[in-house]
Design an enzyme around this catalytic site. Structure first.
Site, mmCIF file in Angstrom:
data_model
loop_
_atom_site.group_PDB
_atom_site.id
_atom_site.type_symbol
_atom_site.label_atom_id
_atom_site.label_comp_id
_atom_site.label_asym_id
_atom_site.label_seq_id
_atom_site.Cartn_x
_atom_site.Cartn_y
_atom_site.Cartn_z
ATOM 1 N N ASP A 36 6.994 9.423 -9.428
ATOM 2 C CA ASP A 36 5.825 8.904 -8.653
ATOM 3 C C ASP A 36 4.456 9.758 -8.402
ATOM 4 O OD1 ASP A 36 4.786 8.424 -6.394
ATOM 5 O OD2 ASP A 36 6.605 7.018 -5.465
ATOM 6 N N CYS A 62 7.312 5.101 4.935
ATOM 7 C CA CYS A 62 8.004 4.446 4.047
ATOM 8 C C CYS A 62 9.149 5.750 3.823
ATOM 9 C CB CYS A 62 7.444 4.065 2.626
ATOM 10 S SG CYS A 62 6.425 3.409 4.189
ATOM 11 N N GLN A 119 0.684 10.850 -4.745
ATOM 12 C CA GLN A 119 0.459 12.177 -4.183
ATOM 13 C C GLN A 119 -0.107 13.263 -4.898
ATOM 14 O OE1 GLN A 119 -0.458 11.689 -0.769
ATOM 15 N NE2 GLN A 119 0.620 9.350 -0.360
ATOM 16 N N LYS A 147 -5.644 6.074 -3.068
ATOM 17 C CA LYS A 147 -4.876 7.912 -2.889
ATOM 18 C C LYS A 147 -6.007 8.922 -3.368
ATOM 19 C CE LYS A 147 -0.631 6.451 -1.497
ATOM 20 N NZ LYS A 147 -0.340 5.827 -0.130
ATOM 21 N N HIS A 196 9.941 8.415 -1.540
ATOM 22 C CA HIS A 196 8.706 7.210 -0.682
ATOM 23 C C HIS A 196 9.806 5.235 -1.259
ATOM 24 C CE1 HIS A 196 5.971 3.981 -0.158
ATOM 25 N NE2 HIS A 196 5.366 4.517 0.539
HETATM 26 N N1 PMP Z 1 4.584 6.717 -3.085
HETATM 27 C C1 PMP Z 1 4.585 7.683 -2.399
HETATM 28 C C2 PMP Z 1 5.130 9.207 -2.791
HETATM 29 C C3 PMP Z 1 3.720 7.072 -1.839
HETATM 30 O O1 PMP Z 1 2.791 8.338 -0.882
HETATM 31 C C4 PMP Z 1 2.649 5.897 -1.672
HETATM 32 C C5 PMP Z 1 1.961 5.604 -0.659
HETATM 33 N N2 PMP Z 1 1.574 5.488 0.213
HETATM 34 C C6 PMP Z 1 3.406 5.213 -2.640
HETATM 35 C C7 PMP Z 1 3.983 5.618 -3.772
HETATM 36 C C8 PMP Z 1 3.062 3.658 -2.451
HETATM 37 O O2 PMP Z 1 1.709 3.800 -3.523
HETATM 38 P P1 PMP Z 1 1.349 1.562 -2.818
HETATM 39 O O3 PMP Z 1 0.795 1.711 -1.449
HETATM 40 O O4 PMP Z 1 -0.352 1.909 -3.544
HETATM 41 O O5 PMP Z 1 1.390 1.407 -4.182
#
Ligand code: PMP
Length: 425
Positions: free
Chosen positions: A217, A382, A220, A243, A140
């Site tokens: 990270d 993203c 998920q 999440k 991401h």
């Molecule tokens: N990493 C992953 C794999 C994600 O799916 C997301 C959220 N789409 C994020 C990071 C970022 O999370 P947040 O916007 O809650 O900081």
């Protein structure tokens, strides 16, 4: 609190356990909503954010009704209650991921802020020009850009693990990237585009053999795995509450205590100091408070704890089996369309189905299928480098949660066929 049980109510599925999905749905007020001319909401955007059960809404409500106060500094009853609830939530996060010490849990705004904290504090203090940070092609943006900022500032070099056609990390290529220059390996636990669950233990073992630290990270990962940071042996694990059925604006960073102790603060302000003197001899608080400058999202932290408590009470194996069944059904609906291609087919993947359809723009699908009450995500999710590696700029993504039903999947399939028919004429 009533929680659904694992049942065996679908004879056509043989011995496959299913899930009392109606009992689960009843706990989510938003799922009763109608959208677009009274169509029942079909929420298939769970990888972006999960919906919120009544227990979590109640935790937020209760905080503001009964004990809203600033934490740590007050001597009055409400401040005590708020502090106890906030620190109780920290302990809940600690237990949930099996961290050995509650001081290893730093509250942040979410995964993004947790990763930025590591890049800005650990990265700036301990990485030097020529040091290497390994990320992967399936990251991401929040696990790419903080390292690029560090690279631009410090001359750190970024290396990238490629992804195979099925959407798995190329472990051989990863091994070849590791060297004595590798200082940090940053990968996601579960991909938000492919649904792939990465072999974190193996990745960590290899990194540690080269003296490198590992940041995961876990945005998920938290909703899809029973995370045990000690078993995974990771050094950093980043999380977002929203999440995993919690509120937005709160998350956490797990980091080994000795790392947090060695890391400098990254933001200054109240709460993160022991003593402030204007001659510059300010002393900082011990972790985790050293990294929590200012008034945190107190209600949200408490509700994050409530979300984890609620989540832990669900029957995990049955929920996983149910989600696999839903995922297979979504994939079958997508595959029924001529010219459809699913991106990410790793074995054991989670409930994320990314797809493109020949001759139909993903954005058109997203907009038109919304008219049928179906919420999916379209765009680059993203993860532009990942999509580019598949020769794509955008895809559709349907991501299911355990409160989704097979009837919803069938409606999604019908709607998708109609949308594609409309666009293709
Ligand atoms: N990493 C992953 C794999 C994600 O799916 C997301 C959220 N789409 C994020 C990071 C970022 O999370 P947040 O916007 O809650 O900081």
């Amino acid at each position: 609190m009533m929680q659904p049980e694992a049942t065996d109510q679908t004879p056509s599925q043989g011995t496959q356990a299913t899930f009392d999905v109606e009992a689960l749905r009843a706990q989510f007020p938003i799922l009763a909503r109608k959208v677009n001319d009274d169509r029942p909401l079909i929420y298939f955007d769970n990888a972006a954010t999960s919906q919120t059960p009544q227990a979590v809404i109640d935790a937020l409500d209760n905080y503001y009704h009964r004990y809203n106060a600033n934490i740590h500094r007050g001597l009055h009853s409400l401040a005590d209650e708020a502090t106890a609830a906030f620190e109780g939530a920290r302990e809940r996060v600690q237990r949930h991921i099996n961290a050995s010490d509650k001081r290893e849990i730093v509250f942040t705004r979410g995964t993004t802020e947790a990763i930025n904290l590591v890049a800005q504090s650990y990265g700036r203090a301990f990485l030097e020009r020529g040091d290497e940070v390994i990320i992967s092609m399936m990251e991401h943006h929040s696990n790419i850009v903080p390292w690029q900022l560090l690279a631009a500032e410090r001359g750190v070099v970024i290396r990238v693990i490629p992804v195979t056609e099925s959407g798995e990390l190329d472990i051989e290529a990863y091994q070849a990237l590791l060297s004595e220059r590798t200082r940090l390996v940053c990968v996601n636990h579960v991909s938000n585009v492919l649904g792939t669950i990465n072999p974190i233990q193996q990745i960590t073992e290899l990194a540690h053999a080269h003296g490198a630290k590992v940041l995961v990270d876990g945005a998920q990962g938290l909703p899809h795995a029973q995370v045990d940071v000690q078993a995974l042996d990771v050094d950093f694990y980043a999380m977002s509450a929203h999440k995993v059925y919690g509120p937005t604006g709160i998350g956490a960073l797990y980091a080994r205590l000795e790392l947090l102790e060695a890391m400098p603060p990254w933001q200054g302000g109240g709460e993160m100091i022991q003593l402030v003197k204007l001659d510059g001899t300010t002393t900082f608080a011990a972790p985790p408070h050293k990294f929590e400058a200012g008034t945190p999202a107190i209600a949200e932290a408490v509700a994050f704890g409530a979300a984890l408590e609620w989540f832990e009470a669900l029957p995990f194996a049955a929920m996983e089996a149910w989600e696999r069944q839903l995922t297979a059904a979504v994939e079958a609906e997508v595959n029924s369309i001529e010219g459809a291609r699913i991106i990410g087919t790793a074995p054991g993947k989670t409930g994320v189905v990314s797809f493109v359809i020949d001759g139909v723009h993903s954005q058109d699908i997203g907009l038109l299928i919304d008219q049928f009450g179906v919420a999916i995500r379209t765009g680059h999710h993203c993860a532009q480098p990942l999509l580019a590696s598949y020769g794509l700029e955008a895809s559709c993504r349907a991501s299911v949660a355990p409160y989704n039903t097979l009837e919803e999947v069938a409606t999604f399939g019908d709607a998708l066929r109609r949308v594609v028919g409309m666009v293709r004429g």
